[in-house]
Design a protein around this motif. Structure first.
Motif, PDB file in Angstrom:
ATOM      1  N   LYS A   1       1.303 -11.291  17.775  1.00 38.78           N
ATOM      2  CA  LYS A   1       2.097 -10.349  18.313  1.00 38.78           C
ATOM      3  C   LYS A   1       1.859  -9.248  17.051  1.00 38.78           C
ATOM      4  O   LYS A   1       1.372  -9.273  15.818  1.00 38.78           O
ATOM      5  CB  LYS A   1       3.267 -10.711  18.023  1.00 38.78           C
ATOM      6  N   ASN A   2       1.091  -7.748  17.451  1.00 37.66           N
ATOM      7  CA  ASN A   2       0.295  -6.870  16.787  1.00 37.66           C
ATOM      8  C   ASN A   2       1.036  -5.878  16.478  1.00 37.66           C
ATOM      9  O   ASN A   2       2.005  -5.894  17.187  1.00 37.66           O
ATOM     10  CB  ASN A   2      -1.017  -6.628  16.894  1.00 37.66           C
ATOM     11  N   TYR A   3       1.590  -5.495  15.005  1.00 37.93           N
ATOM     12  CA  TYR A   3       2.180  -4.191  14.428  1.00 37.93           C
ATOM     13  C   TYR A   3       2.029  -3.696  13.399  1.00 37.93           C
ATOM     14  O   TYR A   3       1.996  -5.168  12.314  1.00 37.93           O
ATOM     15  CB  TYR A   3       3.550  -4.829  14.813  1.00 37.93           C
ATOM     16  N   PHE A   4       1.485  -2.980  12.710  1.00 33.41           N
ATOM     17  CA  PHE A   4       1.606  -2.552  11.500  1.00 33.41           C
ATOM     18  C   PHE A   4       2.758  -2.841  10.909  1.00 33.41           C
ATOM     19  O   PHE A   4       3.996  -1.314  11.267  1.00 33.41           O
ATOM     20  CB  PHE A   4       1.042  -0.734  11.457  1.00 33.41           C
ATOM     21  N   TYR A   5       3.329  -2.498   9.744  1.00 35.30           N
ATOM     22  CA  TYR A   5       4.104  -2.525   8.731  1.00 35.30           C
ATOM     23  C   TYR A   5       3.841  -3.489   7.595  1.00 35.30           C
ATOM     24  O   TYR A   5       3.916  -4.320   7.214  1.00 35.30           O
ATOM     25  CB  TYR A   5       6.213  -3.232   9.539  1.00 35.30           C
ATOM     26  N   PRO A   6       4.485  -2.962   6.297  1.00 32.29           N
ATOM     27  CA  PRO A   6       3.854  -3.399   5.232  1.00 32.29           C
ATOM     28  C   PRO A   6       4.176  -5.004   4.807  1.00 32.29           C
ATOM     29  O   PRO A   6       3.656  -5.278   3.934  1.00 32.29           O
ATOM     30  CB  PRO A   6       4.604  -2.613   3.831  1.00 32.29           C
ATOM     31  N   ASP A   7       5.386  -6.077   5.849  1.00 36.43           N
ATOM     32  CA  ASP A   7       6.057  -6.697   5.740  1.00 36.43           C
ATOM     33  C   ASP A   7       5.226  -8.381   5.796  1.00 36.43           C
ATOM     34  O   ASP A   7       5.520  -9.237   6.067  1.00 36.43           O
ATOM     35  CB  ASP A   7       7.950  -6.559   5.944  1.00 36.43           C
TER      36      ASP A   7
ATOM     37  N   ALA B   1       8.028 -12.888   7.784  1.00 33.75           N
ATOM     38  CA  ALA B   1       7.630 -11.589   7.006  1.00 33.75           C
ATOM     39  C   ALA B   1       8.149 -11.859   5.700  1.00 33.75           C
ATOM     40  O   ALA B   1       9.134 -12.597   5.556  1.00 33.75           O
ATOM     41  CB  ALA B   1       8.041 -10.109   7.263  1.00 33.75           C
ATOM     42  N   GLY B   2       7.137 -10.642   4.790  1.00 31.86           N
ATOM     43  CA  GLY B   2       8.022 -10.552   3.379  1.00 31.86           C
ATOM     44  C   GLY B   2       8.605  -9.547   3.240  1.00 31.86           C
ATOM     45  O   GLY B   2       9.629  -9.002   4.483  1.00 31.86           O
ATOM     46  N   LYS B   3       9.410  -9.472   1.905  1.00 32.92           N
ATOM     47  CA  LYS B   3      10.369  -8.992   1.856  1.00 32.92           C
ATOM     48  C   LYS B   3      10.358  -6.800   1.263  1.00 32.92           C
ATOM     49  O   LYS B   3       9.271  -6.787   0.108  1.00 32.92           O
ATOM     50  CB  LYS B   3      11.383  -9.525   1.153  1.00 32.92           C
ATOM     51  N   LEU B   4      11.187  -6.143   1.843  1.00 36.17           N
ATOM     52  CA  LEU B   4      10.729  -5.043   1.061  1.00 36.17           C
ATOM     53  C   LEU B   4      11.377  -4.706   0.226  1.00 36.17           C
ATOM     54  O   LEU B   4      12.814  -4.829   0.797  1.00 36.17           O
ATOM     55  CB  LEU B   4      10.500  -4.004   2.373  1.00 36.17           C
ATOM     56  N   LEU B   5      11.369  -3.918  -1.038  1.00 34.89           N
ATOM     57  CA  LEU B   5      12.685  -3.589  -1.926  1.00 34.89           C
ATOM     58  C   LEU B   5      12.474  -1.945  -1.866  1.00 34.89           C
ATOM     59  O   LEU B   5      11.327  -1.794  -2.353  1.00 34.89           O
ATOM     60  CB  LEU B   5      12.495  -4.020  -3.588  1.00 34.89           C
TER      61      LEU B   5
ATOM     62  N   VAL C   1       6.231  -4.650  -1.747  1.00 35.35           N
ATOM     63  CA  VAL C   1       6.385  -5.322  -1.123  1.00 35.35           C
ATOM     64  C   VAL C   1       6.390  -7.252  -1.973  1.00 35.35           C
ATOM     65  O   VAL C   1       5.524  -7.148  -3.007  1.00 35.35           O
ATOM     66  CB  VAL C   1       5.404  -5.440  -0.121  1.00 35.35           C
ATOM     67  N   ASP C   2       7.161  -7.804  -1.745  1.00 37.13           N
ATOM     68  CA  ASP C   2       7.232  -9.296  -2.199  1.00 37.13           C
ATOM     69  C   ASP C   2       7.068  -9.953  -1.134  1.00 37.13           C
ATOM     70  O   ASP C   2       7.774 -10.251  -0.122  1.00 37.13           O
ATOM     71  CB  ASP C   2       8.636  -9.781  -2.844  1.00 37.13           C
TER      72      ASP C   2
ATOM     73  N   GLU D   1       3.593  -3.090  -9.400  1.00 33.72           N
ATOM     74  CA  GLU D   1       5.017  -2.857  -9.478  1.00 33.72           C
ATOM     75  C   GLU D   1       5.409  -3.643  -9.759  1.00 33.72           C
ATOM     76  O   GLU D   1       5.923  -4.837  -9.107  1.00 33.72           O
ATOM     77  CB  GLU D   1       6.274  -1.141  -9.349  1.00 33.72           C
ATOM     78  N   ASN D   2       6.170  -3.886 -11.061  1.00 31.53           N
ATOM     79  CA  ASN D   2       6.930  -5.109 -11.160  1.00 31.53           C
ATOM     80  C   ASN D   2       6.707  -6.457 -10.287  1.00 31.53           C
ATOM     81  O   ASN D   2       7.627  -7.379  -9.448  1.00 31.53           O
ATOM     82  CB  ASN D   2       8.375  -4.542 -10.323  1.00 31.53           C
ATOM     83  N   GLY D   3       5.582  -6.755 -10.424  1.00 32.46           N
ATOM     84  CA  GLY D   3       4.757  -8.153  -9.753  1.00 32.46           C
ATOM     85  C   GLY D   3       4.869  -8.013  -8.270  1.00 32.46           C
ATOM     86  O   GLY D   3       4.983  -9.293  -7.144  1.00 32.46           O
ATOM     87  N   CYS D   4       5.355  -7.001  -7.723  1.00 35.23           N
ATOM     88  CA  CYS D   4       4.938  -6.597  -6.737  1.00 35.23           C
ATOM     89  C   CYS D   4       3.678  -5.331  -5.761  1.00 35.23           C
ATOM     90  O   CYS D   4       3.524  -4.655  -7.028  1.00 35.23           O
ATOM     91  CB  CYS D   4       5.992  -5.895  -5.724  1.00 35.23           C
ATOM     92  N   PHE D   5       3.628  -5.318  -4.965  1.00 38.28           N
ATOM     93  CA  PHE D   5       2.503  -4.979  -4.453  1.00 38.28           C
ATOM     94  C   PHE D   5       3.513  -3.758  -3.630  1.00 38.28           C
ATOM     95  O   PHE D   5       4.164  -2.809  -3.735  1.00 38.28           O
ATOM     96  CB  PHE D   5       1.889  -5.423  -2.465  1.00 38.28           C
ATOM     97  N   LYS D   6       2.619  -2.594  -3.795  1.00 42.83           N
ATOM     98  CA  LYS D   6       3.469  -1.172  -3.705  1.00 42.83           C
ATOM     99  C   LYS D   6       2.626  -0.365  -2.392  1.00 42.83           C
ATOM    100  O   LYS D   6       1.035  -0.188  -2.657  1.00 42.83           O
ATOM    101  CB  LYS D   6       2.884  -0.191  -4.913  1.00 42.83           C
ATOM    102  N   VAL D   7       3.603  -0.044  -1.865  1.00 41.33           N
ATOM    103  CA  VAL D   7       2.746   0.658  -0.362  1.00 41.33           C
ATOM    104  C   VAL D   7       4.064   2.137  -0.129  1.00 41.33           C
ATOM    105  O   VAL D   7       5.137   2.533  -0.918  1.00 41.33           O
ATOM    106  CB  VAL D   7       3.296  -0.164   0.535  1.00 41.33           C
ATOM    107  N   PRO D   8       3.614   3.247   0.235  1.00 38.82           N
ATOM    108  CA  PRO D   8       3.964   4.200   0.100  1.00 38.82           C
ATOM    109  C   PRO D   8       5.123   4.419   0.614  1.00 38.82           C
ATOM    110  O   PRO D   8       5.805   3.299   1.577  1.00 38.82           O
ATOM    111  CB  PRO D   8       3.218   5.284   1.958  1.00 38.82           C
ATOM    112  N   LYS D   9       6.317   4.597   0.401  1.00 37.17           N
ATOM    113  CA  LYS D   9       7.532   4.790   0.572  1.00 37.17           C
ATOM    114  C   LYS D   9       8.327   4.655   1.842  1.00 37.17           C
ATOM    115  O   LYS D   9       7.668   5.114   2.726  1.00 37.17           O
ATOM    116  CB  LYS D   9       8.357   5.767   0.339  1.00 37.17           C
TER     117      LYS D   9
END
Lengths: 475, 95
Positions: A79-85, A127-131, A140-141, B84-92
């Motif tokens: 399933k293709n989509y772009f999102y940093p998670d 997916a991963g988690k965005l902080l 991104v974690d 940053e802080n052990g995380c990958f950083k991406v545009p907001k």
């Protein structure tokens, strides 16, 4: 015009495997960011996923418990989509050939049983988690990326928020029983999205549907649906039209509001995952998994009635959660009065769990501790009403009951001489009630017992108090 | 044309690719030619042919549910342009 709602639910449940779906990283919740990741779950070039066998078994187990047909032939898709998670820019999921389909769950609303269809259950990776912290970017974690999920899609068979709530409660109950997911909403191991539309009663055409997100509890689902159904009806009654969109539930304001979506086009360009081969679940394998299914809620309920002599009402409540049923059975193993245990579980225990919003396994009281408390009552060390105070303390602090009784001086006064002195004093201080009693007013007795309890802070042994009081009054 | 200009623009957008007007024109013609060519396959009768799920005729390749150590975080983040802080950083990302 009268309107009715059409509701469908999508539930994501994290599976209780030790390792991720396509690699050997741990699925443990929490952990320092990006410490549960490897080249496979990060989707680095040259890596290949290998499917965790247990993921298939757990999904089939859930499917069997939810009365689904298990696909003999199934495959994974991208399933293709772009999102940093999403590190690979695609999620490995299932599209046209899910593992399970055509199941159902039976719910009870207003005393009537209703079947809610389950369209499909498929397996996929989380997916991963965005902080979004106080930085100039998002962090991104990926610890959660690759944790196995099942997505359970219901048919749009529900017409009221109450039915949606009942469906979710039942679904969670069954998933917990099958032990494929711990279903903890606060840790995100159970997540709910819902689709809702309204239409005039009697119409067979579906209205435009709205997807609701950010639903953090089953009550939130119910409240968000109640709000959203009213909103849609109001728009239609004012001559407006519903625009298809995703809305977010705002818990503090109690409203739903429009939300920006991940991929504007909803164009996921699914195609078969070339890195993974098809899954074939033979009849033998399916039956093997069926045999591994633990006792389901309705069987357990019947057994509790037959084996422990519980009333149907008690059995239903106790088995409504597997954890509570297990707790009950552990108590009964050491304490031979099932009804007393069930009274405590349905009474004080449930009351405090509701007040604190805690589940039974999050409470520091163990079955052994509850049994000790019940034995303290039976042995006359404390009275039943004092036991409630002791239990509250156990619930809050995790201390053993006998320690609490000792520390707070809650031991019952069962010493006859000591109690007689207190009673004599109460009689002297309440000449009016004594006279009333002697004139045949039975109620005065209750008042005097109350005074004795007050004087002893509830620690007087009730039977002994009654007995001595009668003796003293007839003198 | 087997594919329209707006479809090319849509596909480009989904792939996060940015093209000039001339490029869009050029790709519309080229992609149409490719699709026309592949469309030849539609002339075949596939009524009783099972769809291919995988080109290799094998199935059920699994691993056991065993945890192995993950990769060292310093290594994981080594190639990340921003961290940053052990995380990958991406545009907001604004939700």
């Amino acid at each position: 015009m009268k309107y009715e709602a059409v509701i469908g639910l999508e539930v994501h449940a994290e599976l209780l495997t030790e390792s991720k779906i396509f690699c050997s990283c741990t699925t443990k919740f929490g952990g320092e960011p990006n410490t549960h990741v490897c080249p496979v779950c990060l989707g680095l070039p040259g890596t290949l996923p290998v499917l965790n066998k247990k993921v298939v078994e757990y999904a089939v187990r859930a499917g069997l418990a939810l009365n689904c047909t298990i696909a003999n032939f199934s495959k994974m898709d991208r399933k293709n989509y772009f999102y940093p998670d999403l590190p690979k820019a695609y999620q490995i999921s299932q599209y046209d050939l899910p593992l399970c389909s055509n199941g159902y769950v039976e719910i009870e609303v207003d005393g009537k049983v209703k079947k809610i269809g389950i369209k499909r259950i498929h397996i996929e990776e989380d997916a991963g988690k965005l902080l979004h912290e106080n930085t100039d970017g998002s962090l991104v974690d990926y610890n959660r990326a690759g944790v196995p999920l099942i997505e359970i899609v219901s048919e749009p068979d529900m017409t009221t928020p109450e039915e949606a709530y009942q469906y979710l409660t039942k679904l969670k109950n069954i998933l917990e029983y099958t032990e494929v997911s711990d279903c903890k909403m606060q840790e995100g191991s159970l997540r709910v999205d819902t689709n809702v539309s309204v239409r005039p009663v009697g119409s067979t055409e579906l209205g435009t549907k709205i997807e609701l997100k950010n639903l953090n509890s089953f009550r939130a689902v119910q409240k968000a649906l109640e709000y959203e159904i009213k909103r849609q009806i109001k728009v239609l009654e004012e001559g407006g039209t519903i625009v298809q969109e995703t809305r977010r539930w705002n818990e503090s304001k109690g409203i739903t509001e429009p939300m920006r979506t991940k991929e504007e086009a909803h164009d996921y360009r699914y195609f078969p995952e070339p890195d993974l081969v098809p899954i074939i679940v033979t009849d033998e394998w399916k039956e093997e998994i069926r045999k591994s299914l633990p006792e389901m809620p309705h069987h357990k309920r019947e057994r509790f009635i037959a084996e422990y002599g519980l009333p149907e009402y008690d059995a239903k409540i106790i088995t409504s959660s597997k954890k509570m049923a297990d707790f009950f059975e552990k108590c009964v193993l050491e304490y031979d009065s099932p009804k007393t245990v069930s009274n405590w579980l349905m009474g004080e225990f449930s009351r405090l769990m509701n007040e604190t919003g805690k589940e039974i396994d999050e409470v520091p009281v163990t079955p052994q501790m509850l049994v000790k408390l019940l034995k303290l009552i039976d042995n006359g060390v404390i009275s039943g009403s004092i036991a409630k105070t002791v239990f509250e303390e156990m619930f809050g602090t995790g201390k053993e009951p006998e320690v609490i009784v000792e520390e707070k001086g809650l031991k019952q006064i069962a010493n006859e001489n000591e109690l007689r002195e207190i009673i004599k004093k109460v009689i002297v201080e309440n000449p009016k009630s004594v006279e009333d009693y002697k004139n045949g007013k039975e109620k005065a007795m209750g008042f005097l017992v109350g005074q004795v309890m007050k004087a002893t802070k509830g620690k007087a042994n009730p039977q002994l108090t009654n007995q001595i009081l009668k003796e003293e009054l007839s003198k | 044309m087997a594919i329209s200009r707006s479809e090319v623009e849509h596909v480009a957008k989904l792939a996060r690719l940015k093209f000039s007007q001339e490029e869009i024109e050029e790709f519309t013609v080229q992609l149409s030619k490719i699709i026309d060519y592949v469309n030849k396959l539609n002339e075949l009768d596939t009524e009783n042919v099972e769809p291919t799920a995988h080109i290799v005729p094998i199935h059920n390749v699994f691993r056991e549910d065993e945890v192995k150590p993950s990769m060292d975080r310093d290594k994981i983040l080594m190639n990340a342009p921003y961290k940053e802080n052990g995380c990958f950083k991406v545009p907001k990302i604004i939700e």
